[in-house]
Design a protein around this motif. Structure first.
Motif, short mmCIF file in Angstrom:
data_model
loop_
_atom_site.label_atom_id
_atom_site.label_comp_id
_atom_site.label_asym_id
_atom_site.label_seq_id
_atom_site.Cartn_x
_atom_site.Cartn_y
_atom_site.Cartn_z
N PRO A 1 0.83 -1.21 0.00
CA PRO A 1 0.00 0.00 0.00
C PRO A 1 0.87 1.26 0.00
O PRO A 1 1.97 1.26 0.54
N GLY A 2 0.37 2.30 -0.63
CA GLY A 2 1.09 3.57 -0.65
C GLY A 2 0.87 4.31 -1.94
O GLY A 2 0.20 3.82 -2.85
N ALA A 3 1.45 5.49 -2.02
CA ALA A 3 1.30 6.35 -3.19
C ALA A 3 2.46 6.10 -4.15
O ALA A 3 3.43 6.86 -4.21
N PHE A 4 2.39 5.00 -4.90
CA PHE A 4 3.42 4.66 -5.88
C PHE A 4 2.82 3.70 -6.90
O PHE A 4 1.71 3.21 -6.73
N GLU A 5 3.57 3.45 -7.96
CA GLU A 5 3.13 2.54 -9.01
C GLU A 5 4.08 1.36 -9.12
O GLU A 5 5.27 1.49 -8.85
N VAL A 6 3.56 0.23 -9.53
CA VAL A 6 4.35 -0.97 -9.82
C VAL A 6 4.22 -1.25 -11.31
O VAL A 6 3.12 -1.33 -11.83
N ASP A 7 5.37 -1.39 -12.00
CA ASP A 7 5.34 -1.61 -13.45
C ASP A 7 5.55 -3.06 -13.84
O ASP A 7 4.79 -3.61 -14.59
N ASP A 8 6.63 -3.65 -13.38
CA ASP A 8 6.99 -5.01 -13.80
C ASP A 8 7.03 -5.93 -12.59
O ASP A 8 7.46 -5.52 -11.51
N VAL A 9 6.62 -7.18 -12.79
CA VAL A 9 6.61 -8.16 -11.70
C VAL A 9 7.23 -9.46 -12.21
O VAL A 9 6.91 -9.92 -13.31
N ALA A 18 8.26 -12.05 -4.93
CA ALA A 18 8.28 -11.48 -6.27
C ALA A 18 9.21 -10.27 -6.23
O ALA A 18 9.42 -9.67 -5.18
N VAL A 19 9.76 -9.94 -7.37
CA VAL A 19 10.54 -8.71 -7.52
C VAL A 19 9.76 -7.80 -8.44
O VAL A 19 9.28 -8.23 -9.50
N VAL A 20 9.59 -6.56 -8.00
CA VAL A 20 8.81 -5.58 -8.76
C VAL A 20 9.66 -4.35 -9.06
O VAL A 20 10.58 -4.02 -8.32
N SER A 21 9.32 -3.68 -10.13
CA SER A 21 9.90 -2.38 -10.45
C SER A 21 8.87 -1.35 -10.03
O SER A 21 7.70 -1.42 -10.43
N SER A 22 9.29 -0.40 -9.19
CA SER A 22 8.33 0.54 -8.61
C SER A 22 8.99 1.89 -8.35
O SER A 22 10.21 1.98 -8.19
N ASN A 23 8.16 2.93 -8.27
CA ASN A 23 8.66 4.25 -7.89
C ASN A 23 8.39 4.54 -6.42
O ASN A 23 8.36 5.69 -6.01
N ASP A 25 8.99 5.44 -2.79
CA ASP A 25 10.00 6.27 -2.12
C ASP A 25 10.87 7.10 -3.07
O ASP A 25 11.81 7.74 -2.63
N ASP A 26 10.59 7.09 -4.37
CA ASP A 26 11.36 7.86 -5.34
C ASP A 26 10.49 8.11 -6.56
O ASP A 26 10.55 7.36 -7.54
N ILE A 27 9.66 9.13 -6.52
CA ILE A 27 8.65 9.38 -7.55
C ILE A 27 9.24 9.55 -8.95
O ILE A 27 8.57 9.32 -9.95
N ASP A 28 10.52 9.95 -9.04
CA ASP A 28 11.14 10.22 -10.33
C ASP A 28 11.84 9.03 -10.96
O ASP A 28 12.30 9.12 -12.09
N ARG A 29 11.96 7.93 -10.25
CA ARG A 29 12.73 6.79 -10.76
C ARG A 29 12.02 5.47 -10.45
O ARG A 29 11.17 5.40 -9.60
N ARG A 30 12.43 4.42 -11.16
CA ARG A 30 11.98 3.06 -10.88
C ARG A 30 13.15 2.30 -10.27
O ARG A 30 14.27 2.35 -10.78
N HIS A 31 12.88 1.58 -9.19
CA HIS A 31 13.87 0.72 -8.55
C HIS A 31 13.26 -0.66 -8.34
O HIS A 31 12.05 -0.83 -8.44
N LEU A 32 14.09 -1.63 -8.01
CA LEU A 32 13.61 -2.99 -7.78
C LEU A 32 13.40 -3.23 -6.29
O LEU A 32 14.20 -2.82 -5.46
N TRP A 33 12.31 -3.93 -6.00
CA TRP A 33 11.92 -4.26 -4.63
C TRP A 33 11.55 -5.74 -4.57
O TRP A 33 10.91 -6.26 -5.47
#
Length: 95
Positions: A1-9, A18-23, A25-33
């Protein structure tokens, strides 16, 4: 939950994470989680920093992740991260 988007899973072979690509904690970039599929545990940042990472693919060992990374000086290129180690380029001389 939170104010961000998930692109790839990409799911681990055992289906527990699962590993996701998301913004997150960093609205300007995508990182892996890494996230648990059962929920409850907070996401774990695999690639924080000033670059961008996307298209994760969890490898057969369930802990290593191949992905594409880029930054302000380098175009997208393949990389891999194993466990809690640092990302390393897969073909550093290719570009």
């Amino acid at each position: 939950p939170g104010a961000f988007e998930v692109d790839d899973v990409s799911y681990a072979p055992d289906g527990r994470t699962a590993v996701v690509s998301s913004n997150q904690d960093d609205i300007d970039r995508r990182h892996l989680w890494r996230v648990t599929t059962a929920g409850g545990a907070p996401p774990v940042a695999l690639t924080p920093g000033r670059g961008l990472e996307w298209n994760p693919a969890v490898l057969a060992d369930g802990t290593s992740v191949a992905f594409v990374k880029a930054d302000a000086r380098r175009p997208g290129q393949p990389a891999v991260i194993s466990g809690s180690g640092a990302p390393r380029d897969l073909a550093p001389g290719a570009i």
